[in-house]
Design a protein around this motif. Structure first.
Motif, PDB file in Angstrom:
ATOM      1  N   GLU A 156       0.824  -1.200   0.000  1.00 30.55           N
ATOM      2  CA  GLU A 156       0.000   0.000   0.000  1.00 30.55           C
ATOM      3  C   GLU A 156       0.861   1.253   0.000  1.00 30.55           C
ATOM      4  O   GLU A 156       0.539   2.242  -0.655  1.00 30.55           O
ATOM      5  CB  GLU A 156      -0.937  -0.003   1.209  1.00 30.55           C
ATOM      6  N   SER A 157       1.979   1.217   0.725  1.00 28.50           N
ATOM      7  CA  SER A 157       2.832   2.403   0.761  1.00 28.50           C
ATOM      8  C   SER A 157       3.478   2.662  -0.594  1.00 28.50           C
ATOM      9  O   SER A 157       3.988   3.737  -0.853  1.00 28.50           O
ATOM     10  CB  SER A 157       3.904   2.266   1.849  1.00 28.50           C
ATOM     11  N   LEU A 158       3.472   1.660  -1.472  1.00 27.73           N
ATOM     12  CA  LEU A 158       4.012   1.858  -2.820  1.00 27.73           C
ATOM     13  C   LEU A 158       2.915   2.257  -3.803  1.00 27.73           C
ATOM     14  O   LEU A 158       3.150   2.355  -4.999  1.00 27.73           O
ATOM     15  CB  LEU A 158       4.681   0.576  -3.315  1.00 27.73           C
ATOM     16  N   GLY A 159       1.717   2.453  -3.300  1.00 25.95           N
ATOM     17  CA  GLY A 159       0.645   2.908  -4.181  1.00 25.95           C
ATOM     18  C   GLY A 159      -0.183   1.779  -4.771  1.00 25.95           C
ATOM     19  O   GLY A 159      -0.910   1.993  -5.725  1.00 25.95           O
ATOM     20  N   VAL A 160      -0.058   0.563  -4.209  1.00 22.50           N
ATOM     21  CA  VAL A 160      -0.880  -0.548  -4.698  1.00 22.50           C
ATOM     22  C   VAL A 160      -2.232  -0.506  -3.988  1.00 22.50           C
ATOM     23  O   VAL A 160      -2.283  -0.375  -2.774  1.00 22.50           O
ATOM     24  CB  VAL A 160      -0.207  -1.904  -4.390  1.00 22.50           C
ATOM     25  N   PHE A 210      -2.905   6.376   6.127  1.00 24.28           N
ATOM     26  CA  PHE A 210      -3.213   4.947   6.193  1.00 24.28           C
ATOM     27  C   PHE A 210      -4.390   4.699   7.127  1.00 24.28           C
ATOM     28  O   PHE A 210      -4.991   3.652   7.093  1.00 24.28           O
ATOM     29  CB  PHE A 210      -2.014   4.155   6.710  1.00 24.28           C
ATOM     30  N   VAL A 214      -4.436   6.214  -3.146  1.00 23.07           N
ATOM     31  CA  VAL A 214      -3.259   5.461  -2.738  1.00 23.07           C
ATOM     32  C   VAL A 214      -2.063   5.826  -3.624  1.00 23.07           C
ATOM     33  O   VAL A 214      -0.939   5.986  -3.151  1.00 23.07           O
ATOM     34  CB  VAL A 214      -3.549   3.946  -2.832  1.00 23.07           C
ATOM     35  N   SER A 261       1.481   7.650  -2.549  1.00 21.49           N
ATOM     36  CA  SER A 261       2.768   6.964  -2.672  1.00 21.49           C
ATOM     37  C   SER A 261       3.823   7.846  -3.322  1.00 21.49           C
ATOM     38  O   SER A 261       5.000   7.513  -3.300  1.00 21.49           O
ATOM     39  CB  SER A 261       2.599   5.680  -3.479  1.00 21.49           C
TER      40      SER A 261
END
Lengths: 349, 356
Positions: free
Chosen positions: A238-242, B61, B81, B85
């Motif tokens: 998620e932190s990579l934009g997934v 988050f 999201v 990122s």
């Protein structure tokens, strides 16, 4: 810079050659041995021996193509499940997905309308076979949804496998009920299907199998980028934009379609779905899905073709069922994963 | 133009964090904070005070219970999201089963938001990955498997991954947990240098208050009683805010040293130190405190001087001569800190006995 030992590309090419060799061997070997020249002649349509030509074209070619594609489909399905559930022992059969597909097949075969008789399965038209694969895929996906629901609550991989086992039992009991109330001829057909075989698919039905598996593989290829991120965990991804939930659902849909189609046509094939992706990881020494997806697919084909050839070995018209043979290959691989896994846990954590 | 440059990169006003729903659990509220590019903030607080929750809320988050967080001028929880990122790169404390991925592969994950559907690395991406690896000093290990690294090296590789993600905000959740002392210092160095040299805003949460006080531009403090305060480390240390957050039974924050020390109940004995400021004196002071005694300079009510120690710099290290208080010329010598410690401990014990 990143390579250790042979490059992944070279290893993939080797696997492709192995699959091609086994494919040719599968055409040549059997109760009637046909020399390679004869196989080539038959394939090129300039056969001198019409018996050889019909054996190769009508029986062995569809069977080999089925083994090739079903093996690839089950292996890639297993790869997706192992990645999404981050569990090396996940697979179409260990998570009860094969059982879910069986329910779909059982409903179509045992409960469907009037078309009865032992010729039911082979007598099905293309539409019937498409229906069968859709039912099997739907059953597979339904089981996957149940497991996904549990996977969010239980972190422990072994617990997840137990859930899969229970779901499998549940599906199995549904099937027994259907069998109990089914007519004897239909039950016969259904039981024949459960032994697992690559030879039930005719040349006319192959396009349906190819279309389903081709679609599943194309869907998988499109998720390869997010599968890599999912392998590292949901938060990491998620932190990579997934978009984790969406990516996971797409990947599982592909897995259900692949396992469902292969199961609909070949019956529940055990072990291949767990063992092939594991073996691919170790042989290719890779975790990147851009390498693992083709690698698992090729290795799945290799396993399936090898099992099909082995099933013909007794000769004289005797054909062994494929499932026990695959268990002979698969069980030791899975055992070694267990042993290695417990050793690693002892040292690394 | 100037306004835009002056606007904080990350800001929150009246933020309340925790879990909503039927079983609402409010961890902290009334949080006001700001962070500008080039700033390095350290978030400290006792376990369970909500550090991780605050960080997760700041990067979107987790939904805030009330209030808003704005990141680069946008409300963070309303970003997609993908947009998030590219604005905030996060490193969490999760353990990873990284299989055959190398350090390079792991750092290359940072380029994920920028690569095409086939995840091919363009020249620009390769450059970003290589320089991120170099920035944390892992260039020699780039082709090593991530799973073979030490904990400290792993943490640095994960930070490199966040650097490669090329976001204006970098958030590190407890990056120094599980690390040995030198690796912890290194992580703080890397974080500070990153803020200084690249103009990124860096936030990390940590239990290393000592290092946080030494390296961070500002300290964010959660006190476990739902309160949040922020300011320069020196302000929070001297105002007693850190003490209020952390002090417990038997130990308290000492604003003089910036460290925690145990507090002995009852009366205390003092030792006078006769030596110029320097390494020897500094360690002698530590020794005195370690024994539960106080240095006479910091004499407070109820304490009684029991000895005077003078230090002489010898060839092979400091030499100590100890003179008992009120005993005229009675004294003894010590050639090492260990001997001095034994002498002082015996003396304190004898005094304790006679005073009973």
């Amino acid at each position: 810079m990143k390579a250790r030992g042979p490059a992944p590309g070279a290893l993939l090419a080797t696997l492709a050659c192995a699959a091609a060799l086994l494919f040719v061997a599968d055409l040549a070997l059997g109760s009637v041995r046909i020399p390679l020249v004869g196989v080539a002649d038959a394939l090129l349509g300039r056969a001198t021996d019409s018996a050889w030509a019909s054996i190769v074209l009508i029986f062995r070619l569809p069977k080999a193509l089925t083994a090739l594609s079903a093996g690839a489909a089950l292996a890639v399905s297993g790869l997706i499940l192992q990645t999404v559930f981050r569990n090396p022992l996940a697979g179409p059969d260990s998570l009860g997905i094969g059982a879910g597909a069986s329910v779909g097949v059982a409903i179509v075969v045992l409960a469907a309308g009037s078309a009865g008789g032992s010729a039911f399965l082979s007598g099905l038209g293309l539409a019937g076979y498409a229906l069968l694969s859709i039912a099997a895929s739907a059953g597979a996906f339904l089981v996957l949804l149940v497991i996904l629901l549990f996977a969010r609550r239980v972190e422990n991989g072994v617990t997840l496998l137990i859930v899969g086992l229970l779901v499998g039992y549940l599906a199995g009991s549904l099937v027994s009920l259907l069998v109990y109330f089914g007519s004897p001829q239909k039950v016969q057909v259904y039981l024949g299907w459960t032994y697992g075989s690559f030879s039930a698919v005719t040349a006319r039905q192959l396009p349906v199998l190819f279309a389903a598996i081709g679609l599943g593989l194309a869907m998988t290829a499109r998720t390869s980028k997010s599968l890599n991120a999912l392998l590292m965990g949901d938060r990491f991804a998620e932190s990579l934009g997934v978009r984790v939930a969406g990516a996971r659902t797409r990947a599982l849909l592909a897995a259900a379609l692949l396992a469902g189609a292969a199961t609909a046509f070949c019956g529940p094939i055990a072990f291949l779905g767990i063992a092939a992706p594991q073996a691919a990881r170790r042989i290719l020494r890779a975790s990147d899905h851009a390498i693992l997806i083709p690698g698992a697919a090729l290795l799945g084909s290799v396993f399936a073709l090898a099992a099909d050839i082995a099933s013909q070995l007794p000769g004289g018209g005797t054909v062994l069922p494929v499932n026990p043979l695959l268990a002979l290959i698969g069980a030791p691989i899975i055992l070694s994963i267990f042993l290695r896994g417990s050793r690693q846990e002892g040292s690394a954590r | 133009m100037k306004d835009a440059a002056d606007a904080p990169l990350l800001s929150a006003k009246g933020l309340a964090i925790g879990w909503g729903g039927r079983l609402e659990r409010r961890l902290s509220s009334g949080i006001d904070l700001e962070l500008r590019g080039g700033d390095f903030a350290a978030l400290v607080g006792p376990n369970g005070s909500g550090k991780s929750t605050l960080l997760r809320t700041l990067v979107g988050f987790q939904a805030p219970l009330s209030g808003e967080v704005s990141l680069c001028g946008k409300y963070v929880y309303r970003l997609t999201v993908e947009e998030r990122s590219k604005r905030a790169a996060c490193v969490f404390t999760d353990r990873y089963d990284s299989g055959y991925f190398t350090v390079f592969d792991i750092v290359a994950f940072g380029r994920y938001p920028y690569t095409d559907a086939r995840n091919r690395l363009e020249a620009r991406d390769l450059e970003a990955v290589t320089s991120a690896i170099a920035a944390v000093g892992l260039a020699a290990l780039a082709s090593r498997r991530f799973s073979e690294l030490s904990d400290g090296e792993r943490q640095k590789a994960l930070i490199a991954r966040a650097i490669a993600q090329d976001c204006p905000l970098l958030v590190l959740d407890e990056p120094t947990a599980f690390l040995d002392a030198p690796a912890r210092v290194e992580v703080f160095h890397v974080a500070r240098d990153l803020a200084r040299s690249s103009g990124k805003a860096v936030v990390l949460s940590t239990h290393d208050i000592d290092h946080a006080l030494r390296y961070a531009d500002s300290l964010w403090l959660m006190d476990g009683l739902h309160r949040f305060s922020s300011g320069a480390p020196e302000d929070l240390a001297t105002s007693g805010a850190i003490g209020r957050a952390f002090d417990g039974e038997g130990f308290r924050f000492d604003p003089r040293t910036g460290a925690f020390r145990s507090v002995e109940a009852g009366r205390s004995f003092a030792v006078e130190l006769d030596a110029p400021a320097g390494v020897s004196r500094a360690w002698a002071e530590r020794l005195v405190e370690r024994l539960g005694l106080v240095v006479a300079r910091h004499l407070h009510e109820g304490s009684e001087a029991i000895a005077r120690v003078s230090i002489e710099e010898g060839e092979a290290g400091p030499l100590f001569s100890l003179r008992e208080a009120g005993s005229g010329s009675r004294g003894s010598e010590a050639a090492s800190y260990g001997e001095l410690a034994r002498l002082l401990a015996d003396l304190a014990e004898a005094r304790e006995r006679t005073s009973k």
